[in-house]
Design a protein around this motif. Structure first.
Motif, PDB file in Angstrom:
ATOM      1  N   MET A   1      15.766   4.590 -15.231  1.00 50.77           N
ATOM      2  CA  MET A   1      15.035   4.355 -14.075  1.00 50.77           C
ATOM      3  C   MET A   1      15.409   3.111 -13.381  1.00 50.77           C
ATOM      4  O   MET A   1      15.611   3.000 -12.228  1.00 50.77           O
ATOM      5  CB  MET A   1      13.394   4.359 -14.389  1.00 50.77           C
ATOM      6  CG  MET A   1      12.566   4.303 -13.455  1.00 50.77           C
ATOM      7  SD  MET A   1      12.221   2.558 -12.638  1.00 50.77           S
ATOM      8  CE  MET A   1      11.198   2.161 -13.932  1.00 50.77           C
TER       9      MET A   1
ATOM     10  N   PRO B   1      11.610   2.099  -4.558  1.00 52.42           N
ATOM     11  CA  PRO B   1      10.624   3.172  -4.828  1.00 52.42           C
ATOM     12  C   PRO B   1       9.253   2.884  -4.737  1.00 52.42           C
ATOM     13  O   PRO B   1       8.737   1.807  -5.361  1.00 52.42           O
ATOM     14  CB  PRO B   1      11.164   3.581  -6.437  1.00 52.42           C
ATOM     15  CG  PRO B   1      11.743   2.242  -6.925  1.00 52.42           C
ATOM     16  CD  PRO B   1      12.557   1.534  -5.594  1.00 52.42           C
ATOM     17  N   LYS B   2       8.382   3.669  -4.163  1.00 54.60           N
ATOM     18  CA  LYS B   2       7.079   3.227  -3.672  1.00 54.60           C
ATOM     19  C   LYS B   2       6.262   3.276  -4.923  1.00 54.60           C
ATOM     20  O   LYS B   2       5.526   1.981  -4.873  1.00 54.60           O
ATOM     21  CB  LYS B   2       6.352   4.123  -2.734  1.00 54.60           C
ATOM     22  CG  LYS B   2       7.135   4.207  -1.267  1.00 54.60           C
ATOM     23  CD  LYS B   2       6.385   5.116  -0.391  1.00 54.60           C
ATOM     24  CE  LYS B   2       7.480   5.531   0.705  1.00 54.60           C
ATOM     25  NZ  LYS B   2       8.414   6.634   0.234  1.00 54.60           N
ATOM     26  N   ARG B   3       6.406   4.137  -5.866  1.00 53.94           N
ATOM     27  CA  ARG B   3       5.378   3.820  -6.900  1.00 53.94           C
ATOM     28  C   ARG B   3       6.223   4.604  -8.176  1.00 53.94           C
ATOM     29  O   ARG B   3       6.572   5.544  -8.193  1.00 53.94           O
ATOM     30  CB  ARG B   3       3.986   4.947  -6.419  1.00 53.94           C
ATOM     31  CG  ARG B   3       2.983   5.141  -7.755  1.00 53.94           C
ATOM     32  CD  ARG B   3       1.472   5.732  -7.070  1.00 53.94           C
ATOM     33  NE  ARG B   3       0.706   5.665  -8.175  1.00 53.94           N
ATOM     34  CZ  ARG B   3       0.003   4.821  -8.789  1.00 53.94           C
ATOM     35  NH1 ARG B   3      -0.063   3.571  -8.356  1.00 53.94           N
ATOM     36  NH2 ARG B   3      -0.806   5.134  -9.969  1.00 53.94           N
ATOM     37  N   ILE B   4       5.869   4.111  -9.052  1.00 55.88           N
ATOM     38  CA  ILE B   4       6.247   4.364 -10.654  1.00 55.88           C
ATOM     39  C   ILE B   4       5.264   4.432 -11.625  1.00 55.88           C
ATOM     40  O   ILE B   4       4.553   3.529 -11.567  1.00 55.88           O
ATOM     41  CB  ILE B   4       7.289   3.399 -10.886  1.00 55.88           C
ATOM     42  CG1 ILE B   4       8.857   3.186 -10.203  1.00 55.88           C
ATOM     43  CG2 ILE B   4       7.940   3.536 -12.445  1.00 55.88           C
ATOM     44  CD1 ILE B   4       9.392   1.999 -10.120  1.00 55.88           C
ATOM     45  N   VAL B   5       5.212   5.366 -12.264  1.00 54.07           N
ATOM     46  CA  VAL B   5       4.189   5.622 -13.374  1.00 54.07           C
ATOM     47  C   VAL B   5       5.195   5.835 -14.640  1.00 54.07           C
ATOM     48  O   VAL B   5       5.701   6.886 -14.763  1.00 54.07           O
ATOM     49  CB  VAL B   5       3.109   6.860 -13.279  1.00 54.07           C
ATOM     50  CG1 VAL B   5       2.130   6.968 -14.247  1.00 54.07           C
ATOM     51  CG2 VAL B   5       2.513   6.618 -11.897  1.00 54.07           C
ATOM     52  N   PHE B   6       5.130   5.056 -15.352  1.00 58.91           N
ATOM     53  CA  PHE B   6       5.998   4.868 -16.457  1.00 58.91           C
ATOM     54  C   PHE B   6       5.289   4.644 -17.933  1.00 58.91           C
ATOM     55  O   PHE B   6       4.571   4.107 -18.072  1.00 58.91           O
ATOM     56  CB  PHE B   6       6.940   3.666 -16.419  1.00 58.91           C
ATOM     57  CG  PHE B   6       7.842   3.774 -17.889  1.00 58.91           C
ATOM     58  CD1 PHE B   6       9.084   4.371 -17.803  1.00 58.91           C
ATOM     59  CD2 PHE B   6       7.500   3.092 -18.857  1.00 58.91           C
ATOM     60  CE1 PHE B   6       9.800   4.326 -19.114  1.00 58.91           C
ATOM     61  CE2 PHE B   6       8.284   2.847 -20.018  1.00 58.91           C
ATOM     62  CZ  PHE B   6       9.437   3.681 -19.949  1.00 58.91           C
ATOM     63  N   GLY B   7       5.833   5.620 -19.047  1.00 56.35           N
ATOM     64  CA  GLY B   7       5.107   5.611 -20.039  1.00 56.35           C
ATOM     65  C   GLY B   7       4.739   6.880 -20.894  1.00 56.35           C
ATOM     66  O   GLY B   7       5.201   7.889 -20.239  1.00 56.35           O
TER      67      GLY B   7
END
Lengths: 411, 411
Positions: free
Chosen positions: A263, A21-27
């Motif tokens: 995820m 997956p190219k980009r992950i924004v977690f939080g």
């Protein structure tokens, strides 16, 4: 014979190609980034794919606000509140082909995210949905065109679709799928806040779905240290957090852990050697669920401990790892004993979140089991290439016996 | 105050945005895939960046053969056999801007791969190399244009540049870098066969470089379970394989493990919260190396155990994890005791591969240490934002004492 010809037999001979997956924004509050991420993808006309329940829970508003703040134009498309079918897939395909979108945002559980993925690939690739779907009898057409950019935002902690390269469609009585690097999200925005309103039963089912992805990734015949790294961390997170998230939905730390675990589960099933995951567990679960109307997560939860038990004679050292990641004490146990403890730990977790592991509790007719086992062995196993992917050999006798144990709940 | 304002203080408050290496092809004979991967990227005119030593070792031929088989056109550009400098960076920038390439392939150690990355970004982004480089005094210019597609093929197991979003350049006496998602490879092709000819000293240094990436990623203030998953697996692989690869270069299983560990190390340092890695370890190592002509890997090897010891009072539970991943027995030990064992394990590994941990053995003049410590504390720490990234506070007193211990080899 060439080294590579041995890749199903020797781990050192394997080639491990993977698309991340190219980009992950977690939080926490990650969803507030959706406007900025959409702008980075140069979106001018966005398709937002969701459903009625997501809107009612106020989760769609959490996505609209940052898009509005960036003055981005979007259209909200609501899919039916059910797992995607060939008919819903065709409807969204028609819609996306009639309009000029340049970004697709999926907000919801697996159904919404998978529909968003489908919309993004069908907008640019010609032909029928069916032609791209996996089948036991013929190879799917390749996706020749890049999909529209996509942002996926889960509201459950389970499917991991936000990080996987697969989308699932119910075709008649069973599940099929489209798997391709082009199906991967450009950005997965994973915000545990979005899962706070997820009700206990769905929390349990989707959490066990995540565990099944992670554990089957460890158990799969062509396991690899790369998938082990990600999967074992995810398994620990499920073991530490699922009960808390189930019995105390407002436990944000537990939701955080489960969102992360899910995820990681979606991420790891996208590796080709994990394949979806391609063990006897998902092979049965994805047939069982649609056929007898058992929700996908529950179906995966039921199948996981039986799949582990089935593979225990040939892969105890792999199944042991699942238990150890769950915190099972294995000091002094040999691989077989430790693997048995791992099966027990998974069964206890399912039990603790009130998921029965006996098919008879789900109104599955006992007299249909024999035909079902035949379907699994004669047809369905080929969609998963179980010969090369599941550790233990599949036979009609062993699968028939397994189905009977599952019906009775004999672990 | 908003939750996010607490992200340096509370792990739950952190946003974790990350860009992954898009595609990884790992395994024995993976290099044979380079033609096919180049074709998938629609290459018509390829720049291959390498150096004299790589060509002499026959490794360039292993890349040329699959390109020739696909009848692909390429030009081989050889960089000087040394770490990239501003002058070599400018030379390759001039070359790539004068020609119309559509793919860059880097083959070699960190120097070749970093030069390939630089070529790919400078081909499409205007202006001077310096303007994009990190500095203690001003923010670098953002890269506005997508880079040329790039394929990176390591011939050492260390830098992990094939999977990282950073390239390093020596500017005067010290190191600077360019860090951006656009620096990431489109495909990392990691083939342990390419490292079989790597001589023992370089095997040791690059292996310890990989360990420093992985261990510092675990130790960094804003650690995250995602980086833990990848880093701890890598640490185990180094502990199990580095001695074997050093003393028995033809041990292909050990080379396999080290190639994988190094790739995981490069991957994990690209996560913004790991930042390169941004602990006191790399802060000292990247200043020390160029200043006193200590090879990068050796410099990282020296600094790692001291950095762990320095941070031990405030992050023993993190340093403990490093030791446990290395196989250190910690049953019954408290976090401090376990962390001390971890420091010892790292020092023993360095010692076993014949890397001295005393700066006096590298002709570092003792009377320059005080000025060097002042430079670290007054200037260099800001390039790494150590206040937010290193667990223990940096003071002139503590860093001066640390440098003296490093000179004497007192761990």
């Amino acid at each position: 014979m060439e080294l590579r010809s041995y890749e199903n037999l020797l781990s050192i001979a394997r080639l491990a190609p993977l698309d991340n997956p190219k980009r992950i924004v977690f939080g926490i509050e990650a969803v507030n980034q959706v406007g900025e991420e959409a702008k980075k993808l140069k979106a001018k006309n966005i398709l937002v794919v969701t459903d009625e329940n997501i809107e009612k829970a106020g989760l769609l508003d959490k996505v609209k606000a940052p898009l509005d703040a960036e003055k981005l134009k979007y259209y909200v498309y609501k899919i039916p509140t059910a797992e995607p079918t060939m008919s819903s897939a065709k409807a969204i395909t028609d819609h996306v082909r009639k309009n000029k979108y340049d970004l697709v945002i999926g907000v919801g559980g697996g159904s919404c995210m998978d529909s968003a993925k489908l919309a993004a690939i069908m907008a640019t690739n010609k032909g029928d949905v069916e032609s791209y779907c996996a089948s036991a009898t013929k190879a799917p057409e390749p996706l020749t065109e890049d999909a529209l950019p996509k942002i996926l935002i889960p509201t459950t902690a389970g499917t991991g679709s936000e990080a996987s390269n697969t989308l699932v469609i119910i075709d008649g009585g069973y599940k099929t799928w489209i798997t391709d690097a082009k199906v991967l999200a450009d950005v997965a925005i994973v915000d545990p806040i979005m899962t706070l309103t997820c009700p206990p039963r769905m929390t349990a089912g989707s959490g066990m779905d995540a565990l099944s992805h992670l554990a089957e990734a460890v158990m799969v015949r062509k396991w690899h240290p790369i998938s082990d790294a990600i999967a074992l961390k995810g398994i620990s997170l499920v073991a530490q957090n699922l009960r808390k998230a189930y019995y105390d939905g407002n436990n944000l730390e537990a939701r955080w852990g489960m969102s992360l675990a899910a995820m990681l589960g979606g991420w790891v099933i996208g590796f080709p050697w994990v394949g979806g995951p391609a063990t006897i567990g998902h092979c049965i679960a994805e047939a069982l669920g649609p056929k007898w109307n058992v929700p996908h997560g529950v179906s995966c939860a039921i199948c996981l401990p039986y799949a582990m038990k089935y593979n225990l004679p040939v892969a105890p050292e792999r199944i042991r790892l699942i238990g150890e990641a769950m915190g099972v004490e294995t000091e002094g146990l040999n691989d077989y004993e430790a693997a048995e403890e791992a099966v027990r730990a998974v069964a206890e977790l399912a039990c603790d979140v009130n998921i029965s592991l006996a098919l008879k509790d789900y109104k599955v007719p006992k007299d249909e089991l024999k035909d079902f086992a035949e379907y699994l062995v004669n047809e369905r196993q080929y969609m998963y290439d179980l010969k090369n992917n599941n550790p233990r050999t599949i036979t009609l006798e062993s699968i028939t016996a397994l189905m009977e144990q599952m019906w009775e709940g004999e672990l």
